[in-house]
Motif scaffolding. Structure first.
Motif, short mmCIF file in Angstrom:
data_model
loop_
_atom_site.label_atom_id
_atom_site.label_comp_id
_atom_site.label_asym_id
_atom_site.label_seq_id
_atom_site.Cartn_x
_atom_site.Cartn_y
_atom_site.Cartn_z
N ARG A 96 -9.92 -23.98 -12.35
CA ARG A 96 -9.87 -23.27 -11.07
C ARG A 96 -9.71 -24.29 -9.95
NH1 ARG A 96 -15.24 -19.64 -11.80
NH2 ARG A 96 -16.06 -21.76 -11.90
N TYR A 97 -8.97 -23.88 -8.91
CA TYR A 97 -8.68 -24.78 -7.80
C TYR A 97 -8.98 -24.06 -6.48
CZ TYR A 97 -6.13 -27.23 -11.45
OH TYR A 97 -5.80 -27.88 -12.60
N ALA A 98 -9.77 -24.72 -5.64
CA ALA A 98 -10.03 -24.20 -4.30
C ALA A 98 -8.94 -24.69 -3.36
CB ALA A 98 -11.39 -24.67 -3.81
N ALA A 99 -8.37 -23.77 -2.60
CA ALA A 99 -7.29 -24.13 -1.67
C ALA A 99 -7.63 -23.64 -0.27
CB ALA A 99 -5.97 -23.52 -2.13
N ALA A 100 -7.29 -24.44 0.72
CA ALA A 100 -7.46 -24.05 2.12
C ALA A 100 -6.25 -24.58 2.89
CB ALA A 100 -8.75 -24.62 2.69
N VAL A 101 -5.42 -23.68 3.39
CA VAL A 101 -4.21 -24.06 4.11
C VAL A 101 -4.30 -23.51 5.52
CG1 VAL A 101 -1.70 -24.05 4.11
CG2 VAL A 101 -2.94 -23.92 1.92
N PHE A 102 -4.29 -24.40 6.51
CA PHE A 102 -4.40 -24.02 7.91
C PHE A 102 -3.09 -24.34 8.62
CE2 PHE A 102 -9.29 -24.30 8.68
CZ PHE A 102 -9.51 -23.52 7.55
N THR A 103 -2.62 -23.44 9.47
CA THR A 103 -1.39 -23.68 10.22
C THR A 103 -1.59 -23.31 11.69
OG1 THR A 103 -0.34 -21.49 10.03
CG2 THR A 103 -0.09 -23.00 8.16
N ARG A 104 -0.79 -23.93 12.53
CA ARG A 104 -0.78 -23.62 13.96
C ARG A 104 0.67 -23.70 14.41
NH1 ARG A 104 -4.83 -24.48 18.38
NH2 ARG A 104 -3.68 -24.48 20.34
N SER A 105 1.12 -22.67 15.13
CA SER A 105 2.52 -22.64 15.57
C SER A 105 2.59 -22.02 16.96
CB SER A 105 3.37 -21.83 14.59
OG SER A 105 2.86 -20.50 14.47
N ARG A 106 3.74 -22.10 17.55
CA ARG A 106 3.93 -21.50 18.87
C ARG A 106 4.10 -19.99 18.74
NH1 ARG A 106 4.60 -24.62 23.06
NH2 ARG A 106 5.60 -22.93 24.21
N PRO A 107 3.70 -19.23 19.77
CA PRO A 107 3.91 -17.78 19.74
C PRO A 107 5.38 -17.46 19.49
CG PRO A 107 2.52 -18.40 21.60
CD PRO A 107 3.03 -19.68 21.01
N GLY A 108 5.62 -16.46 18.67
CA GLY A 108 6.99 -16.06 18.36
C GLY A 108 7.58 -16.75 17.16
#
Length: 204
Positions: free
Chosen positions: A166-178
């Motif tokens: 089993r693998y724990a994953a955490a993917v966070f992203t930030r982008s401009r509106p639209g």
């Protein structure tokens, strides 16, 4: 709260448990980068205020008739709002969330019955377009999404492979509106799949 990311349900739970108790639990579990500042409605109202409105509902009402130029200015102010500030808004880190998943899956985050319940509910999440999109059966994914105002798109989850690993994953992203929501969501699945494949190649 876990299966469809419903804000009202989340706030009902926060009111019942209390922000202080939640932060206390994070501290107790060693999640030093995790801080809950308020419930979700308070957070959304703060965004409305930072954009010059009375609150979240007032912002929605205003945006319905705003010009493209006004919306562009609002988007710039949105990016520096308190809720999106890494030291002001409710916050965590991918490492903290991966650690939390490990603690839950190994019955160390709380009572065993509660720890067993969380993965079962996360496995029923209705949205499958992020981490789960990177995997096919017989691999199984139990996940929880988190998104905010078209800027933040995150997901955490545990991938259970047929060989028992089993693998724990955490993917966070930030982008401009639209930005392209579908493309970002697919990228979250791709990143998770590549990370798991890399770990499998090393025998992890």
């Amino acid at each position: 709260m876990l299966t469809i990311s419903d804000n009202h349900t989340t706030d009902a739970l926060i009111r019942r448990v209390g922000v202080g108790a939640l932060n206390g639990a994070a501290t107790r579990l060693g999640l030093t980068g995790t801080v809950i500042e308020s419930d979700l409605q308070t957070m959304l109202d703060s965004i409305g205020e930072d954009l010059g409105r009375a609150g979240w509902k007032d912002l929605l009402d205003w945006s319905a008739g705003a010009s493209a130029e006004e919306m562009a200015r609002a988007d710039e102010r949105l990016l520096v709002s308190r809720a999106l500030g890494p030291s002001q808004g409710t916050r965590t880190t991918p490492r903290d969330m991966a650690d939390l998943l490990r603690l839950i899956w190994t019955d160390r985050a709380g009572p065993a019955a509660a720890c067993e319940r969380v993965p079962a509910v996360m496995a029923r999440q209705l949205t499958r377009h992020r981490i789960a999109s990177g995997f096919r059966l017989p691999a199984r994914v139990a996940a929880k999404s988190g998104s905010l105002v078209g800027v933040i798109r995150n997901e955490i989850g545990v991938i259970s492979c047929p060989d028992g690993r089993r693998y724990a994953a955490a993917v966070f992203t930030r982008s401009r509106p639209g930005s392209d929501d579908a493309a970002i969501s697919r990228a979250i699945g791709t990143v998770a799949a590549r990370a798991v494949a890399a770990l499998q190649e090393t025998g992890a």
